[in-house]
Enzyme design. Structure first.
Site, PDB file in Angstrom:
ATOM      1  N   ASN A  13      34.511 -20.328 -26.315  1.00 53.82           N
ATOM      2  CA  ASN A  13      33.471 -21.322 -26.629  1.00 53.82           C
ATOM      3  C   ASN A  13      34.093 -22.615 -27.139  1.00 53.82           C
ATOM      4  O   ASN A  13      33.636 -23.705 -26.798  1.00 53.82           O
ATOM      5  CB  ASN A  13      32.477 -20.761 -27.651  1.00 53.82           C
ATOM      6  CG  ASN A  13      31.405 -19.910 -26.992  1.00 53.82           C
ATOM      7  OD1 ASN A  13      30.537 -20.430 -26.292  1.00 53.82           O
ATOM      8  ND2 ASN A  13      31.484 -18.608 -27.198  1.00 53.82           N
ATOM      9  N   MET A  90      33.899 -14.826 -37.411  1.00 52.97           N
ATOM     10  CA  MET A  90      33.424 -13.491 -37.752  1.00 52.97           C
ATOM     11  C   MET A  90      33.335 -13.234 -39.256  1.00 52.97           C
ATOM     12  O   MET A  90      33.511 -12.104 -39.714  1.00 52.97           O
ATOM     13  CB  MET A  90      34.324 -12.441 -37.090  1.00 52.97           C
ATOM     14  CG  MET A  90      34.378 -12.545 -35.568  1.00 52.97           C
ATOM     15  SD  MET A  90      32.743 -12.584 -34.792  1.00 52.97           S
ATOM     16  CE  MET A  90      32.285 -10.867 -34.971  1.00 52.97           C
ATOM     17  N   ARG A  91      33.048 -14.268 -40.044  1.00 55.78           N
ATOM     18  CA  ARG A  91      32.812 -14.072 -41.478  1.00 55.78           C
ATOM     19  C   ARG A  91      31.447 -14.644 -41.829  1.00 55.78           C
ATOM     20  O   ARG A  91      31.027 -15.659 -41.255  1.00 55.78           O
ATOM     21  CB  ARG A  91      33.868 -14.792 -42.348  1.00 55.78           C
ATOM     22  CG  ARG A  91      35.292 -14.474 -42.038  1.00 55.78           C
ATOM     23  CD  ARG A  91      35.643 -13.028 -42.186  1.00 55.78           C
ATOM     24  NE  ARG A  91      35.529 -12.512 -43.540  1.00 55.78           N
ATOM     25  CZ  ARG A  91      35.799 -11.253 -43.865  1.00 55.78           C
ATOM     26  NH1 ARG A  91      36.169 -10.398 -42.921  1.00 55.78           N
ATOM     27  NH2 ARG A  91      35.693 -10.841 -45.109  1.00 55.78           N
ATOM     28  N   ASN A 107      25.389 -21.677 -35.256  1.00 59.44           N
ATOM     29  CA  ASN A 107      26.139 -20.500 -34.797  1.00 59.44           C
ATOM     30  C   ASN A 107      25.697 -20.144 -33.375  1.00 59.44           C
ATOM     31  O   ASN A 107      24.550 -20.358 -33.017  1.00 59.44           O
ATOM     32  CB  ASN A 107      25.840 -19.316 -35.729  1.00 59.44           C
ATOM     33  CG  ASN A 107      26.557 -18.042 -35.318  1.00 59.44           C
ATOM     34  OD1 ASN A 107      27.757 -18.046 -35.043  1.00 59.44           O
ATOM     35  ND2 ASN A 107      25.826 -16.940 -35.267  1.00 59.44           N
ATOM     36  N   HIS A 109      25.195 -16.926 -30.913  1.00 64.07           N
ATOM     37  CA  HIS A 109      25.075 -15.470 -30.993  1.00 64.07           C
ATOM     38  C   HIS A 109      24.814 -14.916 -29.594  1.00 64.07           C
ATOM     39  O   HIS A 109      23.955 -15.435 -28.882  1.00 64.07           O
ATOM     40  CB  HIS A 109      23.928 -15.096 -31.937  1.00 64.07           C
ATOM     41  CG  HIS A 109      23.774 -13.620 -32.111  1.00 64.07           C
ATOM     42  ND1 HIS A 109      24.631 -12.874 -32.891  1.00 64.07           N
ATOM     43  CD2 HIS A 109      22.894 -12.742 -31.572  1.00 64.07           C
ATOM     44  CE1 HIS A 109      24.275 -11.603 -32.832  1.00 64.07           C
ATOM     45  NE2 HIS A 109      23.222 -11.490 -32.042  1.00 64.07           N
TER      46      HIS A 109
END
Ligand code: GRF
Length: 212
Positions: A13, A90-91, A107, A109
């Site tokens: 991405n 990934m946090r 974000n 998803h």
């Protein structure tokens, strides 16, 4: 508009954002910095290869989230970040980060939220046997994948799909959707009222998002 991209993984991405920025397709948005919690991830290598400034905040070095958040904020602010893009980061972010970039963190998803929030969304969708899935770009709030939805793209699940082929089909849509949303935000065409987000100048079918 200075964009700070946070990454943890392969960075496809991020690469899509880099490629579109190079082609002048991100409007007034520019990638100012790329930050990661994973020191040796492929995404960071992509950023360096593109000549972008990078920083690492390894979560294993922090016993509490607040310290981790503050270090991230320092890295982002050092490059005058206006918009934070989580592209496979990934946090979970804490109050400090959310408070210091209010309404300015998004974000991507890999599912059609609110279905299949959390980790391994593609596997969740595949195992549930859904016939349609896709991806969602949303504002980040204090929950996991619960913030206001900005845009979505759908894909069909084919009879012969396995988890991997579904993942790949969704990822291809992610690569289109995320840059389109970043551009729309940078062009100040994204308006939020309560939890409802409108993209000005966008046809109801979303065709202009796809046209990027
Ligand atoms: C993407 O599927 C994204 O939706 C999810 O993590 C994955 C990151 O992939 N949050 P990449 O690092 O951009 O290749």
């Amino acid at each position: 508009m200075n964009v700070g991209v946070l990454v943890s993984g392969s960075g496809t991405n991020l690469q899509s954002l880099i490629d579109r920025a190079r082609r002048g397709e991100l409007g007034p948005a520019r990638i100012a910095v790329v930050g990661s919690n994973v020191p040796d991830c492929a995404a960071l290598a992509r950023a360096r290869a593109a000549g972008l400034p990078t920083f690492v905040v390894d979560h294993r070095d922090y016993s509490a989230r607040a310290g981790f958040d503050r270090a991230l904020m320092t890295g982002l602010r050092a490059h005058q970040t206006d918009l934070v893009v989580l592209a496979g980061f990934m946090r979970v972010l804490g109050e400090e980060m959310l408070g210091s970039f209010p309404g300015r963190i998004i974000n991507i998803h890999p599912a059609l939220l609110p279905a299949f929030a959390g980790v391994r969304a593609q596997r969740q969708a595949y195992e549930a046997g859904v016939k349609v899935s896709g991806c969602t770009v949303h504002y980040v709030d204090g929950g996991v994948d619960t913030g206001p939805i900005i845009a979505q793209a759908a894909v069909l699940v084919h009879e012969e799909d396995d988890e991997e082929t579904l993942r790949a089909r969704i990822l291809a849509e992610e690569h289109r959707l995320l840059p389109a949303v970043v551009r729309a935000i940078a062009e100040r065409r994204v308006v939020i009222e309560d939890r409802k987000v409108r993209i000005l100048g966008l046809s109801p079918s979303g065709e202009s998002l796809r046209s990027l």
